[in-house]
Scaffold this motif. Sequence first.
Motif, PDB file in Angstrom:
ATOM      1  N   VAL A  59      -0.888   1.810   3.605  1.00 49.97           N
ATOM      2  CA  VAL A  59      -2.338   1.976   3.532  1.00 49.97           C
ATOM      3  C   VAL A  59      -2.834   1.526   2.162  1.00 49.97           C
ATOM      4  CG1 VAL A  59      -4.251   3.583   3.803  1.00 49.97           C
ATOM      5  CG2 VAL A  59      -2.125   3.949   5.095  1.00 49.97           C
ATOM      6  N   LYS A  60      -3.686   0.522   2.161  1.00 52.19           N
ATOM      7  CA  LYS A  60      -4.321   0.043   0.925  1.00 52.19           C
ATOM      8  C   LYS A  60      -5.484   0.976   0.552  1.00 52.19           C
ATOM      9  CE  LYS A  60      -2.211  -4.012   0.071  1.00 52.19           C
ATOM     10  NZ  LYS A  60      -2.895  -5.276   0.395  1.00 52.19           N
ATOM     11  N   SER A  86       1.168  -1.242  10.099  1.00 56.34           N
ATOM     12  CA  SER A  86       2.126  -0.269  10.621  1.00 56.34           C
ATOM     13  C   SER A  86       3.381  -0.969  11.111  1.00 56.34           C
ATOM     14  CB  SER A  86       1.509   0.559  11.752  1.00 56.34           C
ATOM     15  OG  SER A  86       1.234  -0.249  12.878  1.00 56.34           O
ATOM     16  N   GLU A 115       3.063   5.974   4.418  1.00 59.08           N
ATOM     17  CA  GLU A 115       3.026   7.198   5.210  1.00 59.08           C
ATOM     18  C   GLU A 115       4.085   7.085   6.297  1.00 59.08           C
ATOM     19  OE1 GLU A 115      -0.913   7.479   6.686  1.00 59.08           O
ATOM     20  OE2 GLU A 115      -1.803   8.006   4.735  1.00 59.08           O
ATOM     21  N   GLU A 160      -0.137  -6.010  12.322  1.00 52.25           N
ATOM     22  CA  GLU A 160      -1.013  -6.345  11.210  1.00 52.25           C
ATOM     23  C   GLU A 160      -2.281  -6.966  11.797  1.00 52.25           C
ATOM     24  OE1 GLU A 160      -0.593  -8.541   6.862  1.00 52.25           O
ATOM     25  OE2 GLU A 160       0.918  -8.858   8.411  1.00 52.25           O
ATOM     26  N   ARG A 200       3.468   3.565   7.954  1.00 46.80           N
ATOM     27  CA  ARG A 200       2.157   2.952   7.735  1.00 46.80           C
ATOM     28  C   ARG A 200       1.980   2.656   6.253  1.00 46.80           C
ATOM     29  NH1 ARG A 200       1.231   6.986  11.533  1.00 46.80           N
ATOM     30  NH2 ARG A 200       0.594   6.188  13.580  1.00 46.80           N
ATOM     31  N   GLY A 242      -8.442   1.026   2.762  1.00 50.62           N
ATOM     32  CA  GLY A 242      -8.277   1.546   4.109  1.00 50.62           C
ATOM     33  C   GLY A 242      -7.538   0.596   5.027  1.00 50.62           C
ATOM     34  N   GLU A 243      -7.342  -0.638   4.590  1.00 51.81           N
ATOM     35  CA  GLU A 243      -6.572  -1.594   5.380  1.00 51.81           C
ATOM     36  C   GLU A 243      -5.164  -1.045   5.615  1.00 51.81           C
ATOM     37  OE1 GLU A 243      -4.646  -6.079   4.880  1.00 51.81           O
ATOM     38  OE2 GLU A 243      -6.047  -5.288   3.386  1.00 51.81           O
ATOM     39  N   THR A 244      -4.700  -1.099   6.865  1.00 50.63           N
ATOM     40  CA  THR A 244      -3.427  -0.480   7.230  1.00 50.63           C
ATOM     41  C   THR A 244      -2.554  -1.460   8.003  1.00 50.63           C
ATOM     42  OG1 THR A 244      -4.440   1.718   7.349  1.00 50.63           O
ATOM     43  CG2 THR A 244      -2.340   1.424   8.478  1.00 50.63           C
ATOM     44  N   GLY A 286       0.807  -1.207   0.000  1.00 51.26           N
ATOM     45  CA  GLY A 286       0.000   0.000   0.000  1.00 51.26           C
ATOM     46  C   GLY A 286       0.845   1.263   0.000  1.00 51.26           C
TER      47      GLY A 286
END
Length: 381
Positions: free
Chosen positions: A277-278, A285, A257, A349, A275, A281-283, A254
Amino acid sequence: MSRSALSEMDDYPIHQVAEVVRHVGTSDRNFYDRYYFNCHGDMRGDSPEPWLIVGLGVYPNLGVVDGFAVVRHGDDHIVVRASKALGDNRNDLTVGPLTVKVLDGLQRLQVSLEPGHGDVSFDLVFDADGPAVLEPRHYQRQLERVTFDTMRFVQTGGWTGSLTVDGEDFDVQPDTWRGNRDRSWGVRPVGEAEPPGRRAAETDAASFFWIYSVMRFEDYVITVIVQELRTGERIMGDARRVWNDPARDPEWLGRVEHEVEFVSGGREPSGATLRFVKPSGETISVRCAPKVANFIGFGTGYGLEQDWRHGMWQGDEKVQALRNKVSELDPTMKMFCPVDHYANFTLVEGDAESHGDGLFEFAVIGPHDQYGFAEYVDVAP
């Protein structure tokens, strides 16, 4: 074409342009072809083992090949560097006391530095524990000129052999001595410094924010690349999970960030959160905890010293040894080159948490709006 321009490699069907193998497909002075390796043992506790980084580069249009080894051990920053005129045999990867050998392509390589040239020597074999993965192409045009156009692949593995630092011998075994290596080639600034011209007056063109991380976990490696301008505009950004099992395709994680914390009074990172980010919204970190910094800009040719830069002509052959205390390195100059940190990583995850270690290479050179650096010598509060 003279007969001397040919090599035995020209007898194989591997040409990419209408030239012999020793001639690259561009006349750009900044074309390079480079090996990079890092190697570390047990980095826990108050007395971590050496953090070794080795590089060897070929600069066909400058007629130079050079290399370096740099060790961070305690407060010591130890460098051996060598340069020579490039010959016609591209299989000759020896520069003074430093040698790179490809024992088994994309699997096993040997790097060695003969003793007697400073306070470090080694004879080490890298054995990959996963596939070599091609990274996205790195391309940047600044004021009409292409300044970066490179390809690179990365690979993690274990080390076997011997390493001597300051007379102390280390028995290097792959269960505890790990690292990563990469190969990159293409166009990037090398050699003698060119006149900066208009770029010196346009800080957006000259600013450089960079994260390059290779995180090793039990079953996979995560690679992260971010380059930004002052405004945060991305030149490149990528995060992928590379499985140790070569039958599994790498997984794009993704958009990247970042939140970097800095040591007060400089630009060294004290920690960072990345982070991924797909679009859904799947994240995922990752918390990065830098542990040991190797200031690779000092003495190795990355541009801090004007008398020794990668690809710079030093004569037919030249070898030098340097030594500094990390605590005595110029704090302002530290801000003008990437720094390679051995780091610990915590991946979150969903409800699962995984722990790994590896490389966190970082630089923020020049202004960067997100972190409040308005001028080149601004520092963190």
